[in-house]
Design a protein around this motif. Structure first.
Motif, PDB file in Angstrom:
ATOM      1  N   ASP A   3       0.367  -7.099  -2.150  1.00 60.34           N
ATOM      2  CA  ASP A   3      -0.044  -8.500  -2.172  1.00 60.34           C
ATOM      3  C   ASP A   3      -1.337  -8.661  -2.962  1.00 60.34           C
ATOM      4  O   ASP A   3      -2.283  -7.866  -2.820  1.00 60.34           O
ATOM      5  N   TYR A   5      -4.348 -11.493  -4.082  1.00 58.63           N
ATOM      6  CA  TYR A   5      -4.986 -12.783  -3.839  1.00 58.63           C
ATOM      7  C   TYR A   5      -6.052 -13.001  -4.900  1.00 58.63           C
ATOM      8  O   TYR A   5      -6.899 -12.136  -5.138  1.00 58.63           O
ATOM      9  N   ARG A 118       2.823  -8.637  -5.859  1.00 56.12           N
ATOM     10  CA  ARG A 118       3.307  -9.930  -5.363  1.00 56.12           C
ATOM     11  C   ARG A 118       2.095 -10.851  -5.266  1.00 56.12           C
ATOM     12  O   ARG A 118       1.292 -10.747  -4.348  1.00 56.12           O
ATOM     13  N   LYS A 120       0.131 -13.771  -4.279  1.00 61.70           N
ATOM     14  CA  LYS A 120       0.312 -14.707  -3.173  1.00 61.70           C
ATOM     15  C   LYS A 120      -0.237 -16.090  -3.479  1.00 61.70           C
ATOM     16  O   LYS A 120       0.309 -17.086  -3.025  1.00 61.70           O
ATOM     17  N   GLU A 198      -3.372 -15.430   4.996  1.00 54.55           N
ATOM     18  CA  GLU A 198      -2.100 -14.716   4.926  1.00 54.55           C
ATOM     19  C   GLU A 198      -0.953 -15.582   5.440  1.00 54.55           C
ATOM     20  O   GLU A 198       0.107 -15.669   4.817  1.00 54.55           O
ATOM     21  N   ASN A 202       2.106 -17.095   3.118  1.00 55.39           N
ATOM     22  CA  ASN A 202       3.218 -16.173   3.335  1.00 55.39           C
ATOM     23  C   ASN A 202       4.540 -16.922   3.460  1.00 55.39           C
ATOM     24  O   ASN A 202       4.755 -17.686   4.383  1.00 55.39           O
ATOM     25  N   SER A 214       3.639 -19.277  -3.883  1.00 56.22           N
ATOM     26  CA  SER A 214       4.130 -19.058  -2.536  1.00 56.22           C
ATOM     27  C   SER A 214       3.531 -19.991  -1.486  1.00 56.22           C
ATOM     28  O   SER A 214       2.835 -19.583  -0.583  1.00 56.22           O
TER      29      SER A 214
END
Length: 299
Positions: A3, A5, A118, A120, A198, A202, A214
């Motif tokens: 993940d 950020y 990924r 986020k 998160e 998520n 997302s």
């Protein structure tokens, strides 16, 4: 998948404070974070502060921007971070206060490691006091400040202790009207539970579309296209011309009929660029834009 950020916000908004807070929380949860920092000048002041956290892998980009011309250096540093550390759970990226968040995402989302990261979303710190005084900025700087807020997926309205209750209500309402999709969290010293970040960002990813943003009602997304066989260059360019205006960026390695190695292909603002590669790269292409979930290349 790791993940990622992205921490965005104007100069002095509190990004490094947020970064230090998140590092502490992630370590308490038993996770292994890694840090990528983009310093505005040639001296790694903020990176030195973060580097005091023992056991935290850190890469930095000095004297340049994570986006635009610095994207190749960013890719190299991130690739080094991944190769040197095989147990990373989370990557926190702090951009320079002069970085446009979407261009920073573009630099991060490289076809070299598109299947490993990924992204986020973007957490933007908005300096509450500076928002009230934004008209004092030059038009160009004010535009960047506003763009950072407009593209946020979570907004931390920071330094709220410097405002009166009426000022805080005004700022919160104005920013909410400016970006009505991102939750606004009022903070002091950029303190926020990582669990909230998160949970907010998520979502279960669609296997056919890796979401950059997302979150509900957040338009930007990316899609990874792979090639089973070489393509005709002219036909591929015709396909590119047929794409909607909501495709903002493409980059990757496209196999061309009759050529040994896939070409490096880049597209931005209607312009295409082909560069030969002298080593064989995996034939795949990352597309970034809005409403691109159904896009496919069909010969």
């Amino acid at each position: 998948m790791i993940d990622v950020y992205l921490l965005s916000g104007f100069l002095g908004s509190g990004k490094t404070s947020l970064l230090m807070n998140l590092i502490s929380q992630l370590k308490e949860e038993g996770k292994k974070p890694a840090i990528f920092m983009n310093e505005f000048g040639s001296i790694s002041i903020d990176s030195d502060t973060v580097g005091k956290e023992k056991g935290i892998p850190l890469k930095e980009l000095l004297n340049g921007c994570i986006c635009c011309t610095g994207s190749e250096k960013t890719e190299a540093q991130l690739q080094g971070l991944l190769e040197e550390n095989d147990d990373i759970d989370v990557i926190l990226i702090e951009t320079t206060g002069a970085a446009h968040p979407v261009e920073a995402l573009d630099a991060v989302y490289s076809p070299l490691f598109a299947d490993r990261l990924r992204v986020k979303g973007i957490i933007t710190l908005a300096d509450a006091k500076r928002w009230l005084e934004r008209e004092k900025m030059s038009p160009q700087i004010r535009s960047l400040f506003m763009e950072q807020i407009r593209h946020a997926h979570i907004i931390l309205l920071n330094k709220t202790d410097l405002l009166s209750e009426s000022e805080l209500a005004t700022v919160s309402m104005e920013i909410s009207n400016f970006n009505n999709t991102a939750p606004i969290i009022q903070t002091v010293n950029a303190e926020i539970p990582f669990s909230y970040i998160e949970k907010t960002l998520n979502v279960v990813p669609n296997p056919n579309q890796e979401s950059i943003v997302s979150g509900r009602n957040l338009p930007l997304s990316s899609k990874l296209i792979t090639f089973d066989s070489p393509v005709d260059k002219e036909e591929f360019e015709e396909w590119v011309k047929s794409l909607p205006d909501t495709v903002y960026r493409m980059k990757g390695y496209v196999p061309i009929r009759g050529i040994t190695n896939p070409y490096l292909f880049q597209y931005a603002y209607g312009m295409v660029n082909w560069l030969p590669e002298y080593v064989k790269m995996d034939p795949r292409l990352v597309i970034i834009g809005e409403g691109i979930g159904q896009l496919e290349y069909v010969e």
